[in-house]
Design a protein around this motif. Sequence first.
Motif, PDB file in Angstrom:
ATOM      1  N   VAL A 117       0.814  -1.231   0.000  1.00  0.00           N
ATOM      2  CA  VAL A 117       0.000   0.000   0.000  1.00  0.00           C
ATOM      3  C   VAL A 117       0.834   1.261   0.000  1.00  0.00           C
ATOM      4  O   VAL A 117       0.393   2.295  -0.483  1.00  0.00           O
ATOM      5  CB  VAL A 117      -0.952   0.079   1.208  1.00  0.00           C
ATOM      6  N   ALA A 130      11.551  12.283  13.654  1.00  0.00           N
ATOM      7  CA  ALA A 130      10.154  12.578  13.326  1.00  0.00           C
ATOM      8  C   ALA A 130      10.097  13.561  12.151  1.00  0.00           C
ATOM      9  O   ALA A 130       9.349  13.359  11.192  1.00  0.00           O
ATOM     10  CB  ALA A 130       9.427  13.144  14.540  1.00  0.00           C
ATOM     11  N   LEU A 179       8.523  11.517   3.513  1.00  0.00           N
ATOM     12  CA  LEU A 179       7.205  11.373   2.891  1.00  0.00           C
ATOM     13  C   LEU A 179       6.972  12.464   1.870  1.00  0.00           C
ATOM     14  O   LEU A 179       6.463  12.214   0.777  1.00  0.00           O
ATOM     15  CB  LEU A 179       6.127  11.405   3.962  1.00  0.00           C
ATOM     16  N   PHE A 195       6.014  11.973  -2.100  1.00  0.00           N
ATOM     17  CA  PHE A 195       4.772  12.407  -2.731  1.00  0.00           C
ATOM     18  C   PHE A 195       4.973  13.540  -3.706  1.00  0.00           C
ATOM     19  O   PHE A 195       4.282  13.614  -4.716  1.00  0.00           O
ATOM     20  CB  PHE A 195       3.745  12.780  -1.664  1.00  0.00           C
ATOM     21  N   TRP A 231       4.260   2.253  14.680  1.00  0.00           N
ATOM     22  CA  TRP A 231       4.959   3.108  13.704  1.00  0.00           C
ATOM     23  C   TRP A 231       4.218   3.135  12.393  1.00  0.00           C
ATOM     24  O   TRP A 231       4.110   4.176  11.752  1.00  0.00           O
ATOM     25  CB  TRP A 231       6.397   2.645  13.489  1.00  0.00           C
ATOM     26  N   PHE A 232       3.687   1.989  11.996  1.00  0.00           N
ATOM     27  CA  PHE A 232       3.016   1.947  10.703  1.00  0.00           C
ATOM     28  C   PHE A 232       1.733   2.774  10.742  1.00  0.00           C
ATOM     29  O   PHE A 232       1.422   3.495   9.799  1.00  0.00           O
ATOM     30  CB  PHE A 232       2.707   0.504  10.317  1.00  0.00           C
ATOM     31  N   PHE A 256       2.795   6.268  10.570  1.00  0.00           N
ATOM     32  CA  PHE A 256       3.304   6.478   9.219  1.00  0.00           C
ATOM     33  C   PHE A 256       2.147   6.724   8.252  1.00  0.00           C
ATOM     34  O   PHE A 256       2.195   7.642   7.430  1.00  0.00           O
ATOM     35  CB  PHE A 256       4.090   5.237   8.801  1.00  0.00           C
ATOM     36  N   GLU A 257       1.100   5.923   8.362  1.00  0.00           N
ATOM     37  CA  GLU A 257      -0.055   6.072   7.486  1.00  0.00           C
ATOM     38  C   GLU A 257      -0.690   7.446   7.661  1.00  0.00           C
ATOM     39  O   GLU A 257      -1.106   8.076   6.694  1.00  0.00           O
ATOM     40  CB  GLU A 257      -1.082   4.974   7.782  1.00  0.00           C
ATOM     41  N   PHE A 299       0.820  10.223   8.662  1.00  0.00           N
ATOM     42  CA  PHE A 299       1.693  11.197   8.009  1.00  0.00           C
ATOM     43  C   PHE A 299       1.550  11.113   6.491  1.00  0.00           C
ATOM     44  O   PHE A 299       1.533  12.111   5.792  1.00  0.00           O
ATOM     45  CB  PHE A 299       3.158  10.941   8.381  1.00  0.00           C
ATOM     46  N   ARG A 300       1.445   9.889   6.018  1.00  0.00           N
ATOM     47  CA  ARG A 300       1.390   9.695   4.571  1.00  0.00           C
ATOM     48  C   ARG A 300       0.169  10.385   3.982  1.00  0.00           C
ATOM     49  O   ARG A 300       0.272  11.113   2.995  1.00  0.00           O
ATOM     50  CB  ARG A 300       1.342   8.201   4.242  1.00  0.00           C
ATOM     51  N   ALA A 357       0.485  14.086   4.036  1.00  0.00           N
ATOM     52  CA  ALA A 357       1.430  14.600   3.045  1.00  0.00           C
ATOM     53  C   ALA A 357       0.894  14.440   1.621  1.00  0.00           C
ATOM     54  O   ALA A 357       1.141  15.282   0.773  1.00  0.00           O
ATOM     55  CB  ALA A 357       2.773  13.885   3.182  1.00  0.00           C
ATOM     56  N   THR A 358       0.134  13.367   1.389  1.00  0.00           N
ATOM     57  CA  THR A 358      -0.349  13.122   0.031  1.00  0.00           C
ATOM     58  C   THR A 358      -1.262  14.232  -0.448  1.00  0.00           C
ATOM     59  O   THR A 358      -1.259  14.585  -1.619  1.00  0.00           O
ATOM     60  CB  THR A 358      -1.147  11.807  -0.037  1.00  0.00           C
ATOM     61  N   TYR A 406       0.254  19.645   5.607  1.00  0.00           N
ATOM     62  CA  TYR A 406       1.636  19.625   6.084  1.00  0.00           C
ATOM     63  C   TYR A 406       1.734  20.206   7.489  1.00  0.00           C
ATOM     64  O   TYR A 406       2.474  19.707   8.332  1.00  0.00           O
ATOM     65  CB  TYR A 406       2.539  20.399   5.121  1.00  0.00           C
ATOM     66  N   ALA A 456       0.749  17.705   9.858  1.00  0.00           N
ATOM     67  CA  ALA A 456       1.778  16.662   9.944  1.00  0.00           C
ATOM     68  C   ALA A 456       2.920  17.108  10.849  1.00  0.00           C
ATOM     69  O   ALA A 456       3.429  16.322  11.654  1.00  0.00           O
ATOM     70  CB  ALA A 456       2.315  16.336   8.545  1.00  0.00           C
ATOM     71  N   VAL A 457       3.292  18.389  10.745  1.00  0.00           N
ATOM     72  CA  VAL A 457       4.386  18.868  11.600  1.00  0.00           C
ATOM     73  C   VAL A 457       3.941  18.909  13.058  1.00  0.00           C
ATOM     74  O   VAL A 457       4.679  18.491  13.963  1.00  0.00           O
ATOM     75  CB  VAL A 457       4.868  20.254  11.112  1.00  0.00           C
ATOM     76  N   ALA A 471       4.151  15.500  14.252  1.00  0.00           N
ATOM     77  CA  ALA A 471       5.533  15.043  14.471  1.00  0.00           C
ATOM     78  C   ALA A 471       6.063  15.562  15.795  1.00  0.00           C
ATOM     79  O   ALA A 471       6.670  14.822  16.575  1.00  0.00           O
ATOM     80  CB  ALA A 471       6.418  15.522  13.314  1.00  0.00           C
ATOM     81  N   ALA A 491       4.498  13.670  18.563  1.00  0.00           N
ATOM     82  CA  ALA A 491       5.011  12.307  18.716  1.00  0.00           C
ATOM     83  C   ALA A 491       6.212  12.318  19.653  1.00  0.00           C
ATOM     84  O   ALA A 491       6.411  11.385  20.437  1.00  0.00           O
ATOM     85  CB  ALA A 491       5.393  11.737  17.356  1.00  0.00           C
ATOM     86  N   ALA A 515      -2.684  -3.802   6.508  1.00  0.00           N
ATOM     87  CA  ALA A 515      -3.051  -2.908   5.404  1.00  0.00           C
ATOM     88  C   ALA A 515      -4.007  -3.599   4.429  1.00  0.00           C
ATOM     89  O   ALA A 515      -4.867  -2.971   3.836  1.00  0.00           O
ATOM     90  CB  ALA A 515      -1.792  -2.436   4.677  1.00  0.00           C
TER      91      ALA A 515
END
Lengths: 545, 502
Positions: free
Chosen positions: A76, A182, A189, A193, B406-407, B410-411, B413-414, B417-418, B425, B428-429, B432, B435, B490
């Motif tokens: 994914v 972090a 990422l 992207f 983590w995953f 990660f998802e 954040f992903r 970001a996408t 963003y 996301a910051v 971060a 975290a 996933a």
Amino acid sequence: MENLLDGWGLTVATFSPMVGVAVMLLIPGAQEHRHKMVALVTSLWVALVAVLLLIEFDIGHTDRLQFAVDKVWIDVISSHYSLGIDGISLPLILLTVLIVPLCIIYSWNHFPEPHNPKAFLILILVLETGMVGTFVAQDLVLFFVFFELVLLPMFFMIAVWGGPNRRYASLKFFLFTLFGSALMLVSFLALFFLTGAESFVFADLADAVASHGVSRTAQLWIFGGMLLGFGIKVPMFPFHTWLPDAHTEAPTVGSVILAAVLLKLGTYGFIRIAIPILPEAAVEWAPWIGLLAVIGIIYGALGCLAQTDMKRLIAFSSVAHMGFVMLGIATLTDFGINAAVMGMVAHGLITGMLFFLAGSMKERYHTLEISRLGGLLVQAPRMGWIFGLCIMASLGLPGLAGFWGEFPAILSAYSPANGVPVETFRIYMVIAALGTVLAAGYLLWLLQRAAFGTPSDEFADDPNITDTTRDEWIAWVPMLVLIVAIGVYPNLVFRLSDGAVDASLHQCLKVDASELTAAQVEALGCADVYKISVGTSAGHAVVGG
Amino acid sequence: MSVELLTLAFERPPIDWHAFAPEITLLCAGALITLVDIVFLEKARPYTAALAGLGVLATLIPILTLALDGADRTMFGGAYVVDDFALITKAIFLLSGYVVILLSTNYVAEGDYWENEYYGLLLASLMGMVMMASSRDLISIFVALELLSIPAYLMVAWRKRDLRSNEAGLKYYLMGVFASAVMLYGMSLLFGVAGSTQLTHIADALVDAGPSVAVITMGIVFVVAGFAFKVSAAPFHTWAPDVYVGAPTPVTAFLAVASKAAGFVALLQLIYVGFYSRPEVFEPLIWILAAVSMTVGNLIALRQTNLVRLMAYSGVAQTGFIIAPLAVAGHSGAIGDQALSAVLTYLAVYAAMNLGAFAVIITLARRSGSAEIESFSGAFHYAPAMTVAMTIFFGSLAGIPPLGGWFAKFEVFRVLATAGEPWGYALAVIAAVNAVIALYYYAAVLLKMWAEDAPEGDHRPVPFTPSLTSALVICGGVTLLFGVVPQVVARFTDVSLLALGG
């Protein structure tokens, strides 16, 4: 045999320690000897696999990824289980698999309080998986996972087996590193992207950046995020403050692994990820990285002069030495980055040895307060001479490994890559050269105070203070031999790293414009960014590239 | 024609029994427990927990057959849907429910509480959750919500002679009713606009209503705020710490994981099936909820001295992480789908790691009788396995690879970001930075357990029980598995709700 190594060699090298961990989990904690044996055999096995890899490694093509594996891991997010080694990772892997068994042998009979060899050795093996994994990973996500995997074991090693101030030091280490990673993850990422790369594999990302053209601002931001993540790990000034605390409080073996390998994860990140993937941003950031590097050199040296604790002094000297490595990297030249790889290996061996020595002295004197030490050469002459040798290596005496890390790094700053301001780096060069003088100063002063003279009354008749023991000899001789061998014949490392470093650099960084015609410069298509114009030379010819 | 209509009106709506099989199985299990208790009285007590556990596991069988069948089943004109989304969330609820039963077994038996009623209520609450996963209608959502909440009010106050437990029960009840009222008000506004309670009809009405209708905005805000209570998102989180501490710890684990997940599932259905055409309303709302929850939860958690209270605030912060992807969900259909699977992934991982952490707390607190962080000091010396387990769960909550969390992070954040928007963003910051803050208090607890000495040098070993051990093994295994082979989770969470809604 060859085929087996090709497909499985790196996977086996990376995950064998985890097999050892699984076996140790099944053995009750009371059977200490068995634990030590399992851990030692596991680490020796990993070292054997690494040596086999070295033998099979095609030395003629160090720039090529060898023993590569590429399988889809997390579909994914288009992340691959992609492993491979080239001439940059191989020396660092060899360093890692050498240090780990030596650490296990060194701690054989004296585990730090609160003892518990089972847990201690398990943590070392987990660390080994993380360290080897980081050096073989060829996918950003996989790299990140291994990069983080080393955090927890080191955290616990400092927190449980550390000195009196261990709680503070371990937490500081943990928070600093995690903060960096972090932000690093966010930039990984963003990189993926914004480029629309096919996968997180390094090569794909580099291609995507080159072909799709990410906006300049975005590149600068992304590089900035990586700079924070890797820079904290190195550590670069001003993110270095966790290092002296962590080193001072960590148990001997923890300090050795931290200095020898963990710090290299950061510099390796620059060489492997940041610069090859984002060369344009690297050019922009290079003067700033160089500036921080020389500040680190001078600040680390001045810090050393002010220390009263030997371990803390060695920790500050790490800041200075990693400054040389970063200076070499900041030049973005083949020459400078080769010097950096050499500097990483040399620093790993030399500073690792110094921390071993500090640990052994602490065991004998129960203090590392420099003013209370003295007369090591009288009381333990062999150890004193080893100490002297390592000090000489650390200050960059020609003929020992340290020289080949420091000297070429300084020299490379004379003629940085295209697009990097030459004048600035020449100033850095002068400052860095002054740093070597300071290094000689604080190191010789340390040697004089700790090893020369007569023992103080306090320790004069202490039966505790014996010369080098058998375990110590076994652990130290390989490192000492390598320090001398690399010093005499630096090609041991350069031959591996040179081709790979050269291939990792963007062609516009290294092209020599003085030999090109206007049409050829035009054809490069990067004249603006790298400030290449006909007839100018960024000085490549000087170093004889 | 009119005759046909008449006969239709008297006919019961067609029921797909296969689609209802999970609910029916669960209902039967609950009824069986009550019957067994009435018939066998005291003799049945030791077996109640096992019966309840078996009932929950049996419910997974029809879910499996439905998943293998693969067809989406729609009932009652679209008010009740069994699709991949429903099945995966039902499975998450039931598995967490099963672990909660494992956690409760010794706690309830040793506390000499009423076992039959306890497990009966637990199953009833689970039933509400299982229904929630299929509800695509305001009324069925509300019914499911009350069915899962009312037994929970009772269970929170289960320690009848304990003042704190009573206080917690009352507080939870009042807050819950208040939230329901706010939500109902919002629902009434939406019904006023759409003329129907069905989410698909509401979606159509929102598209038709044109860009700016204040009533719609208010309706959406109230409904989302109502569920923000349920999932303890700041600033609607104030009930959580007191309730978590006052409730019996297994019930706390249930509230922190299953009940919270049900709130998220409802929120997902509302947003994706109902409100998806109004990103300009729900995106900023979720953005603020996410940013505030993370920051407030983490900052207050830094100062806690009680581990369960710390878990409450860490739960608030985790809520912020879970909903964060929804803040960009309206960007495009593709990102909407990704955001949905990110939330589901996080929920699945969160269930495993959070239940695991509670399992360790319950096990260790059985020995010391206290949940103060101080009393966990030096656990490494007398309970090394528990300490390692806690390290796995807290490390995972902090998002350190290669542990499951983590995953999930990660998802998140992903997805942020996408979307490629500055707002994404920015969030996301913020995430971060949070975290790292979160790591501080997780690491501080771990440090105490690893590096300090046990209070008063008390090194008695920890009494293990089979049920707690199996709960730990399940949670630990899942947490590690998701971290090392994230593809597993996933694959299951790669579902979509948008095909139905828009």
